[in-house]
Design an enzyme around this catalytic site. Structure first.
Site, mmCIF file in Angstrom:
data_model
loop_
_atom_site.group_PDB
_atom_site.id
_atom_site.type_symbol
_atom_site.label_atom_id
_atom_site.label_comp_id
_atom_site.label_asym_id
_atom_site.label_seq_id
_atom_site.Cartn_x
_atom_site.Cartn_y
_atom_site.Cartn_z
ATOM 1 N N ARG A 123 -7.178 41.120 -26.787
ATOM 2 C CA ARG A 123 -7.335 42.166 -27.787
ATOM 3 C C ARG A 123 -8.665 42.870 -27.601
ATOM 4 O O ARG A 123 -9.627 42.277 -27.109
ATOM 5 C CB ARG A 123 -7.261 41.568 -29.196
ATOM 6 N N TYR B 36 -1.224 44.499 -23.286
ATOM 7 C CA TYR B 36 -1.443 43.091 -23.610
ATOM 8 C C TYR B 36 -1.114 42.724 -25.052
ATOM 9 O O TYR B 36 -1.497 43.444 -25.982
ATOM 10 C CB TYR B 36 -2.903 42.691 -23.313
ATOM 11 N N LYS C 276 -0.052 41.492 -34.644
ATOM 12 C CA LYS C 276 -1.287 41.682 -35.409
ATOM 13 C C LYS C 276 -1.309 43.050 -36.107
ATOM 14 O O LYS C 276 -1.785 43.171 -37.231
ATOM 15 C CB LYS C 276 -2.511 41.512 -34.508
ATOM 16 N N HIS D 275 -3.648 35.258 -41.521
ATOM 17 C CA HIS D 275 -3.692 34.736 -40.151
ATOM 18 C C HIS D 275 -3.650 33.206 -40.215
ATOM 19 O O HIS D 275 -4.644 32.533 -39.976
ATOM 20 C CB HIS D 275 -4.995 35.226 -39.501
ATOM 21 N N SER E 233 -8.330 33.185 -33.755
ATOM 22 C CA SER E 233 -7.531 33.119 -32.523
ATOM 23 C C SER E 233 -8.131 32.092 -31.560
ATOM 24 O O SER E 233 -9.353 32.013 -31.423
ATOM 25 C CB SER E 233 -7.521 34.480 -31.828
ATOM 26 N N CYS F 170 -8.263 28.845 -31.700
ATOM 27 C CA CYS F 170 -8.964 27.703 -32.299
ATOM 28 C C CYS F 170 -7.994 26.565 -32.632
ATOM 29 O O CYS F 170 -8.303 25.690 -33.425
ATOM 30 C CB CYS F 170 -9.702 28.128 -33.568
ATOM 31 N N ASP G 32 0.974 31.238 -36.437
ATOM 32 C CA ASP G 32 -0.053 32.281 -36.349
ATOM 33 C C ASP G 32 -0.173 33.160 -37.602
ATOM 34 O O ASP G 32 -1.275 33.524 -37.973
ATOM 35 C CB ASP G 32 0.232 33.171 -35.126
ATOM 36 N N ARG H 176 -1.189 33.281 -21.699
ATOM 37 C CA ARG H 176 -0.320 32.984 -22.836
ATOM 38 C C ARG H 176 1.099 32.630 -22.415
ATOM 39 O O ARG H 176 1.545 32.961 -21.318
ATOM 40 C CB ARG H 176 -0.236 34.235 -23.729
#
Ligand code: SAT
Ligand code: MN
Length: 580
Positions: free
Chosen positions: A70, A198, A207, A227, A249, A251, A276, A365
């Site tokens: 991002r 991406y 998001k 989130h 993100s 974590c 998420d 990912r």
């Protein structure tokens, strides 16, 4: 195919006028459509087939090396009034933003196909779900959106029935980072994104819609778009409670949501509802109820293995899209932390040479349907969502934050969420490992002024008297030699089970100035190799350091000026009084 919704039809026509595609394709979401797109992408090189024997139906996509995460500095909230976006967002005047980005969209789809993707975020029959339509020129986006949302005919039907949808316009453009923008027009329920292919920049349902636009919508409609992962925790007596947990993100939300209890604590079971994003509504019963707006996982690959996250590992053995991982000599996907195999080609497609950095990109990912998760909750798609007993906030804090502490009440919990801080990760471009404030893990995702957002959070105390308890956790404390003090992963159940017992009213806690901490005796350490002193340190607070922290939180709240609710400042003053 086309639609009976006039606004949608008109918008598609206008976009086609502007972007000049060769063809227009309305996505149905069918298997045949998906196979055709995959075949086409294998020819263009957008996808590479992975080893069919070891990883059936798995593909690798390599994004442009300048386009791997991002881009927060290129992400804008475009409201008429700058104050409404707040210091937590980049802002641009809507007229200026539209002019700037439309100029980049002009002719951007020449020679390409324009895909119309109707999608529904959340269970298709849920009153809490919301629909959108993404227009894109990227077939990679289409096949990912098909995994990540309820995409295609059913969503279009719902849009035609409800009449409302979020508009998302996306083009990869020429992938020039200087011509890359992710813009949000919350008043118009519109997103425009160009120049990136991406994840969070391009899969607009995620998001951009489910957090930035949805948080804005949620404020006026009386709900929360967060989130957060959502998980069910079943105790040995067979009782299941659900929690929602906000971490920035990369974590460990996916790992926590799929946790496998250690063998030394038998009888517990974890169910994943989401990993998420979480939409929270006060249900008819007065309880806060959560749905997961997503249908799949866009998880971080590095570090995923049979030990750290066996469920994720099993989930991604077939029918998975990998992005920016490395490959082995026999064409299996590979990333750092994978126990087996040797990388021969790195994420850029070059022969692997450790001198050039990691084999897989740190933010590489996997995209996979949630249905493949062995511990997918049987209630994950319940139209009314699952009732939430506890909300967890947490981040990466090398120092200071204890393993777990409990808010005294809802308003205090909101302060804990607002004051959250975490070290930055590879999920966004920029420096990694820098501690920054990240309220509710929403710093990159809240579509409006944080001051107003905290006020909205506080207002839930007036809507319900059955609100969840609020906790802060920190799995990432390090000692002076930089060793992690807590084992994390499956052993986090030892903390979750304490929280579970607190919700049942079955266990006590020690009051401290920052909140309620567990007594060491109440943390189940059976079979755990941890020194009593280490546990003691994890479950205590340093008053001096916390006085400094409280001061810094105060300065942060002040950055939002008159938008910061007085009630939040009072909560902080109460903490400071208790700290002395
Ligand atoms: O790139 S995404 O925004 O989809 C993933 C993340 O940063 O959480
Ligand atoms: Mn995320």
């Amino acid at each position: 195919m086309t639609t009976t919704n006039a606004a949608l039809k008109q918008w598609v026509d206008e976009v086609a006028q502007l972007t000049q595609p060769d063809k227009i394709h309305w996505c149905t979401g069918s298997d045949a459509e998906n196979s055709a797109l995959i075949s086409q992408m294998l020819v263009t090189g957008d996808l590479i087939k992975l080893n069919e024997k070891t990883h059936p139906n798995c593909y690798l996509h390599r994004s442009n090396p300048t386009d791997v995460a991002r881009v927060e500095h290129l992400t804008f909230i475009c409201t008429e009034n700058k104050e409404d976006a707040g210091p937590n967002n980049n802002w641009m005047n809507p007229a200026e933003a539209n002019a700037k980005i439309d100029a980049l969209f002009a002719g951007a789809m020449k020679g390409r196909t324009l895909y119309v993707i109707p999608y529904c975020m959340g269970p298709i029959n849920s009153p809490f779900a919301r629909c959108g339509v993404e227009i894109t020129d990227s077939p990679y986006v289409v096949i990912n959106m098909r995994i990540m949302s309820n995409m295609g005919e059913a969503a279009l039907k719902r849009i035609e029935r409800d009449g409302v949808f979020v508009k998302g316009l996306h083009s990869t453009g020429d992938l020039d980072p200087n011509k890359r923008f992710i813009m949000h027009f919350p008043d118009q329920l519109t997103i425009k994104s160009i120049g990136s292919g991406y994840g969070g920049n391009a899969l607009l349902g995620k998001k951009c819609h489910a957090l930035r636009i949805a948080s804005y919508q949620a404020r006026s409609e009386g709900w929360l778009a967060e989130h957060m992962l959502i998980m069910g925790i079943q105790n040995p007596a067979g009782v299941t409670r659900y929690i929602a947990a906000a971490f920035p993100s990369a974590c460990g939300k996916t790992n926590l949501a799929m946790l496998i209890p250690p063998e030394t604590i038998p009888g517990w079971k974890i169910w994943t509802v989401g990993d998420d994003i979480c939409w929270l509504n006060v249900g008819k019963d007065g309880q806060l109820r959560a749905i997961n707006p997503e249908a799949g996982y866009f998880g971080v690959a590095p570090g995923t293995n049979l030990k750290t996250n066996p469920n994720a590992f099993k989930t991604i053995q077939h029918d998975t899209i990998f992005t920016n991982v490395a490959v082995t000599a026999d064409n299996q996907p590979w990333w750092e932390g994978l126990k087996e195999g040797t990388p021969v080609i790195d994420w850029r497609g070059n022969p692997y040479d450790p001198k050039n950095g990691p084999a897989a990109h740190p933010n590489s990912r996997f995209t996979v349907t949630a249905k493949q998760n062995p511990c997918y909750s049987p209630h994950a798609e319940d139209a009314d969502g699952v009732p939430i007993s506890a909300i967890l906030f947490g981040g990466r804090r090398r120092e200071l934050a204890p393993l777990v502490y409990e808010a005294r009440d809802w308003a205090h919990g909101v302060l804990i969420g607002a004051g959250m801080a975490s070290e930055t990760t590879a999920a966004a471009t920029g420096a990694v490992g820098v501690v920054r404030r990240d309220s509710m893990a929403m710093k990159p995702f809240c579509g409006y002024n944080f001051g107003d957002y905290w006020k909205h959070w506080l207002s839930f105390a007036d809507l319900s008297n059955k609100l969840p308890k609020i906790y802060h956790v920190n799995w990432f404390r390090q000692d002076k030699d930089n060793n992690f003090m807590w084992p994390g992963f499956g052993d986090n159940l030892r903390v979750l089970s304490w929280i579970f017992d607190r919700c049942e009213g079955a266990v006590g806690a020690q009051e401290t100035p920052i909140g309620n901490l567990p007594y060491a005796k109440d943390i189940n350490t059976a079979g755990l190799d941890i020194q009593p002193d280490t546990l003691k340190e994890l479950l205590s607070i340093n008053q001096d350091a916390w006085r400094t922290e409280a001061q810094q939180i105060g300065a942060y709240l002040d950055e939002f000026g008159s938008r910061t609710p007085a009630q939040l400042k009072e909560q902080l003053q109460d903490v400071q009084k208790r700290l002395g």
